[in-house]
Design a protein around this motif. Structure first.
Motif, PDB file in Angstrom:
ATOM      1  N   VAL A 358      12.136  33.106  39.776  1.00  0.00           N
ATOM      2  CA  VAL A 358      10.715  33.279  39.466  1.00  0.00           C
ATOM      3  C   VAL A 358      10.398  34.698  39.006  1.00  0.00           C
ATOM      4  O   VAL A 358       9.391  34.918  38.341  1.00  0.00           O
ATOM      5  N   LEU A 359      11.244  35.658  39.363  1.00  0.00           N
ATOM      6  CA  LEU A 359      10.978  37.059  39.017  1.00  0.00           C
ATOM      7  C   LEU A 359      11.467  37.373  37.609  1.00  0.00           C
ATOM      8  O   LEU A 359      12.355  36.695  37.077  1.00  0.00           O
ATOM      9  N   PRO A 360      10.912  38.403  36.984  1.00  0.00           N
ATOM     10  CA  PRO A 360      11.523  38.908  35.754  1.00  0.00           C
ATOM     11  C   PRO A 360      12.969  39.295  36.031  1.00  0.00           C
ATOM     12  O   PRO A 360      13.321  39.670  37.162  1.00  0.00           O
ATOM     13  N   VAL A 361      13.808  39.230  35.019  1.00  0.00           N
ATOM     14  CA  VAL A 361      15.235  39.460  35.218  1.00  0.00           C
ATOM     15  C   VAL A 361      15.494  40.841  35.815  1.00  0.00           C
ATOM     16  O   VAL A 361      16.346  40.998  36.699  1.00  0.00           O
ATOM     17  N   GLY A 362      14.768  41.845  35.364  1.00  0.00           N
ATOM     18  CA  GLY A 362      14.967  43.189  35.899  1.00  0.00           C
ATOM     19  C   GLY A 362      14.668  43.268  37.386  1.00  0.00           C
ATOM     20  O   GLY A 362      15.383  43.931  38.143  1.00  0.00           O
ATOM     21  N   ALA A 363      13.615  42.575  37.820  1.00  0.00           N
ATOM     22  CA  ALA A 363      13.278  42.572  39.243  1.00  0.00           C
ATOM     23  C   ALA A 363      14.319  41.814  40.052  1.00  0.00           C
ATOM     24  O   ALA A 363      14.691  42.222  41.154  1.00  0.00           O
ATOM     25  N   ALA A 364      14.796  40.695  39.501  1.00  0.00           N
ATOM     26  CA  ALA A 364      15.850  39.945  40.187  1.00  0.00           C
ATOM     27  C   ALA A 364      17.116  40.778  40.316  1.00  0.00           C
ATOM     28  O   ALA A 364      17.825  40.717  41.330  1.00  0.00           O
ATOM     29  N   ASP A 365      17.392  41.577  39.293  1.00  0.00           N
ATOM     30  CA  ASP A 365      18.565  42.451  39.336  1.00  0.00           C
ATOM     31  C   ASP A 365      18.393  43.526  40.399  1.00  0.00           C
ATOM     32  O   ASP A 365      19.351  43.918  41.070  1.00  0.00           O
ATOM     33  N   ALA A 366      17.172  43.983  40.607  1.00  0.00           N
ATOM     34  CA  ALA A 366      16.914  45.046  41.585  1.00  0.00           C
ATOM     35  C   ALA A 366      17.138  44.569  43.014  1.00  0.00           C
ATOM     36  O   ALA A 366      17.481  45.374  43.892  1.00  0.00           O
ATOM     37  N   ILE A 367      16.946  43.270  43.277  1.00  0.00           N
ATOM     38  CA  ILE A 367      17.150  42.752  44.632  1.00  0.00           C
ATOM     39  C   ILE A 367      18.427  41.923  44.724  1.00  0.00           C
ATOM     40  O   ILE A 367      18.566  41.073  45.600  1.00  0.00           O
ATOM     41  N   ALA A 369      21.228  42.575  45.879  1.00  0.00           N
ATOM     42  CA  ALA A 369      21.948  42.701  47.145  1.00  0.00           C
ATOM     43  C   ALA A 369      21.519  41.624  48.133  1.00  0.00           C
ATOM     44  O   ALA A 369      22.299  41.204  48.985  1.00  0.00           O
ATOM     45  N   VAL A 370      20.276  41.161  48.023  1.00  0.00           N
ATOM     46  CA  VAL A 370      19.782  40.110  48.912  1.00  0.00           C
ATOM     47  C   VAL A 370      20.306  38.753  48.481  1.00  0.00           C
ATOM     48  O   VAL A 370      20.762  37.952  49.301  1.00  0.00           O
ATOM     49  N   ASN A 371      20.251  38.475  47.176  1.00  0.00           N
ATOM     50  CA  ASN A 371      20.740  37.193  46.667  1.00  0.00           C
ATOM     51  C   ASN A 371      21.163  37.363  45.218  1.00  0.00           C
ATOM     52  O   ASN A 371      20.322  37.370  44.319  1.00  0.00           O
ATOM     53  N   PRO A 372      22.473  37.506  44.965  1.00  0.00           N
ATOM     54  CA  PRO A 372      22.936  37.700  43.589  1.00  0.00           C
ATOM     55  C   PRO A 372      23.082  36.399  42.808  1.00  0.00           C
ATOM     56  O   PRO A 372      23.421  36.428  41.627  1.00  0.00           O
ATOM     57  N   THR A 373      22.816  35.258  43.448  1.00  0.00           N
ATOM     58  CA  THR A 373      23.098  33.972  42.806  1.00  0.00           C
ATOM     59  C   THR A 373      22.317  33.783  41.515  1.00  0.00           C
ATOM     60  O   THR A 373      22.858  33.297  40.513  1.00  0.00           O
ATOM     61  N   ALA A 374      21.033  34.139  41.535  1.00  0.00           N
ATOM     62  CA  ALA A 374      20.215  33.905  40.339  1.00  0.00           C
ATOM     63  C   ALA A 374      20.762  34.644  39.126  1.00  0.00           C
ATOM     64  O   ALA A 374      20.676  34.145  37.991  1.00  0.00           O
ATOM     65  N   LEU A 375      21.346  35.827  39.332  1.00  0.00           N
ATOM     66  CA  LEU A 375      21.868  36.594  38.206  1.00  0.00           C
ATOM     67  C   LEU A 375      23.067  35.920  37.559  1.00  0.00           C
ATOM     68  O   LEU A 375      23.377  36.180  36.394  1.00  0.00           O
ATOM     69  N   ASN A 471      23.178  41.610  28.984  1.00  0.00           N
ATOM     70  CA  ASN A 471      21.726  41.822  28.865  1.00  0.00           C
ATOM     71  C   ASN A 471      21.147  42.624  30.025  1.00  0.00           C
ATOM     72  O   ASN A 471      20.035  42.371  30.490  1.00  0.00           O
ATOM     73  N   GLY A 472      21.916  43.582  30.517  1.00  0.00           N
ATOM     74  CA  GLY A 472      21.388  44.504  31.506  1.00  0.00           C
ATOM     75  C   GLY A 472      21.467  44.070  32.949  1.00  0.00           C
ATOM     76  O   GLY A 472      21.100  44.836  33.843  1.00  0.00           O
ATOM     77  N   VAL A 473      21.940  42.849  33.232  1.00  0.00           N
ATOM     78  CA  VAL A 473      22.019  42.408  34.623  1.00  0.00           C
ATOM     79  C   VAL A 473      23.381  42.759  35.200  1.00  0.00           C
ATOM     80  O   VAL A 473      24.384  42.848  34.482  1.00  0.00           O
ATOM     81  N   HIS A 474      23.413  42.959  36.507  1.00  0.00           N
ATOM     82  CA  HIS A 474      24.648  43.340  37.184  1.00  0.00           C
ATOM     83  C   HIS A 474      25.264  42.109  37.851  1.00  0.00           C
ATOM     84  O   HIS A 474      25.293  41.991  39.073  1.00  0.00           O
ATOM     85  N   ASN A 475      25.729  41.169  37.022  1.00  0.00           N
ATOM     86  CA  ASN A 475      26.413  40.010  37.587  1.00  0.00           C
ATOM     87  C   ASN A 475      27.917  40.283  37.615  1.00  0.00           C
ATOM     88  O   ASN A 475      28.365  41.411  37.437  1.00  0.00           O
ATOM     89  N   GLN A 476      28.701  39.238  37.854  1.00  0.00           N
ATOM     90  CA  GLN A 476      30.131  39.437  38.060  1.00  0.00           C
ATOM     91  C   GLN A 476      30.803  40.080  36.849  1.00  0.00           C
ATOM     92  O   GLN A 476      31.638  40.982  36.998  1.00  0.00           O
ATOM     93  N   GLU A 477      30.459  39.643  35.651  1.00  0.00           N
ATOM     94  CA  GLU A 477      31.084  40.204  34.452  1.00  0.00           C
ATOM     95  C   GLU A 477      30.733  41.685  34.272  1.00  0.00           C
ATOM     96  O   GLU A 477      31.572  42.497  33.889  1.00  0.00           O
ATOM     97  N   ALA A 478      29.492  42.029  34.567  1.00  0.00           N
ATOM     98  CA  ALA A 478      29.054  43.416  34.366  1.00  0.00           C
ATOM     99  C   ALA A 478      29.676  44.358  35.386  1.00  0.00           C
ATOM    100  O   ALA A 478      30.015  45.499  35.070  1.00  0.00           O
ATOM    101  N   THR A 479      29.823  43.902  36.625  1.00  0.00           N
ATOM    102  CA  THR A 479      30.320  44.791  37.675  1.00  0.00           C
ATOM    103  C   THR A 479      31.838  44.917  37.683  1.00  0.00           C
ATOM    104  O   THR A 479      32.379  45.797  38.349  1.00  0.00           O
TER     105      THR A 479
END
Length: 505
Positions: A358-367, A369-375, A471-479
């Motif tokens: 439900v959050l903008p992607v940047g906000a989801a990326d900021a949290i 650590a709580v739940n990385p699944t959405a990214l 696209n700026g998110v810190h998912n598995q490929e990015a990290t």
């Protein structure tokens, strides 16, 4: 504590009456409909999850088992993916499983003696619980496992009340089907057995529970036979996953996260459930408390993930709702709903914000650590486009070798619609068991979490084309610095290179 110690020694006498409170279907269905509406509103807001790609691809390789799960979820994923709508049919399945939990948990409250109010609170607690909400973000083994756990708890409670062989066989059948989805259900069955042995021994003196166990084993047997025939890859995966999160110490350190998974505003409801089951009023159903404790202890001792025993929260919520109904409403009927609704609404808001896209992607990326699944549901079309551009410079038919099953699934499922039509190969988990392609990879486009040194073990010439941009998110490929490489001059055929490329993680 005194009540627990005094009552843990003798078995609980069998109930004298087979009655139970009727299920309040109308309000429970309203709660389920509201929950489903929220999920469906954002079901496809980001996109496919890497695991959903993998389940669909696994389902295209029909078997009685896979390296990392039994066959039920891949089969259902394959059937759903055959329908129009892209990822939407899979998300509809996920929401249906969540609805199943919302409908079943009040039935458990009814078995515990809960009337209309307790059943509504239980349904709302499941719909507001972060671990249930987040699991239904995507279709996979976890959301199916949750509904299987709750169904088994309901059916065992029902069988203990009815004391008929057929009621026990119903529980055994559901347990067997659940074991064909995820082996973690076996931990719940162990917990139930321990609870019955300690507190409801009269049930174990009848044939029903044992016939139910035999039926469950018979239904799970095809997967066990497959696993044995392939060298027990599921055990290898379990050891690998346990090692990744630090084994027993890692699992123990994550136990406080159960409070977050339960939902901080409603964790008190689970605590009230423990108190209810530990009290004289809950003696008849105290086996559920033993089962919940066993699931947590065994999962932690085995280095399992913290959410493995979380579906047992449904039983604690149900018992807690019965206690709320029998105490708070009796003490102050005029304030009962207000006191119950506030924490449920607060937990629902938290669950939706951290569990759904439900959050903008940047906000989801900021949290994250709580739940990385959405990214992990974001950025796949961009990855496919990058690979398509790199592949355009290579001869037609050049294979694409990926570092993990998510990348392989994205290129296989999304690639053709974006103009990428190349054979895709991976050596992770199920792909490893399906084996290498024929021939020799004279030129290969390697995509994913590789280092040049890793690729040099298979190819003498390795050239990095570009890092993968997500696209700026810190998912598995990015990290993990995923990149695209062109590899030439292989050091053997696919079959010769395969053992060094295989990995289970």
């Amino acid at each position: 504590m005194t009540e627990i110690a005094e009552s843990a020694l003798p078995a609980i006498p069998a109930p004298s009456t087979p009655g139970r409170e009727p299920t309040a279907w109308r309000p429970v269905l309203l709660v389920a409909a509201a929950m489903a509406a929220v999920h469906l509103a954002v079901a496809t807001r980001y996109g496919w999850h890497r695991d959903e790609f993998y389940y669909v691809i696994s389902g295209r390789h029909l078997a009685w088992g896979y390296a990392d799960q039994p066959p039920l979820t891949p089969l259902l994923a394959r059937l759903a993916a055959a329908l129009p709508g892209g990822v939407l049919p899979l998300r509809l399945l996920a929401v249906a499983m969540q609805v199943g939990c919302v409908l079943l948990a009040p039935m458990l409250a009814a078995e515990f003696g809960g009337r209309r109010r307790a059943q509504i609170i239980t349904a709302a607690a499941i719909g507001a619980c972060p671990v249930f909400v987040a699991a239904s973000l995507l279709f996979g083994t976890t959301v199916v496992d949750q509904v299987a756990w709750v169904a088994v708890l309901v059916l065992v409670a029902r069988a203990l009340r009815l004391r008929t062989t057929w009621s026990w066989l119903a529980a055994g059948a559901v347990a067997g089907v659940g074991l064909e989805n995820k082996d973690t259900l076996g931990v719940l069955l162990l917990g139930i057995l321990v609870g019955l042995a300690l507190l409801r021994r009269e049930a174990l003196r009848t044939a029903g529970p044992w016939l139910a166990g035999l039926l469950a084993v018979a239904l799970a047997a095809p997967n066990l036979v497959w696993d044995a025939a392939h060298g027990w890859p599921n055990l290898r995966m379990a050891r690998s996953l346990a090692a990744e999160q630090g084994g027993q110490l890692g699992s123990l350190a994550q136990l406080p996260l159960l409070v977050v998974l339960a939902g901080p505003p409603i964790v008190t409801l689970a605590v009230l459930g423990v108190r209810r089951l530990a009290s004289a009023a809950g003696r008849e159903h105290r086996w559920v408390l033993v089962a919940a404790v066993v699931t947590v202890v065994v999962s932690t001792a085995g280095g399992g993930k913290v959410y493995y025993p979380a579906p047992a929260l449904a039983a604690l919520f149900a018992a807690g709702a019965v206690r709320v109904e029998s105490t708070q409403w009796r003490q102050d009927p005029s304030r009962g709903w207000g006191r119950a609704a506030r924490p449920l609404v607060a937990s629902a808001v938290i669950a939706v914000l951290i569990g759904l896209p439900v959050l903008p992607v940047g906000a989801a990326d900021a949290i994250r650590a709580v739940n990385p699944t959405a990214l992990e549901t974001y950025g796949w079309p961009g990855l496919v486009d990058q690979v398509r551009q790199a592949a355009a410079a290579l001869p037609p038919g050049t294979p694409i070798f990926t570092g993990n099953y998510g990348e392989a699934g994205a290129l296989t499922i999304l690639g053709p619609a974006q103009g990428l039509r190349r054979p895709v190969v991976s050596a992770q988990n199920g792909y490893a068991i399906w084996g290498p392609p024929p021939g020799r990879p004279d030129v290969a486009l390697c995509v994913g979490e590789f280092t040049p040194d890793q690729l040099h073990q298979a190819w003498a010439e390795v050239t990095e084309v570009a890092p993968i941009r997500m696209n700026g998110v810190h998912n598995q490929e990015a990290t993990h610095h995923a990149a695209i490489y062109v590899c030439r001059r292989p050091r053997g055929t696919w079959a010769q290179l395969w053992p060094a490329l295989v990995h289970f993680d």
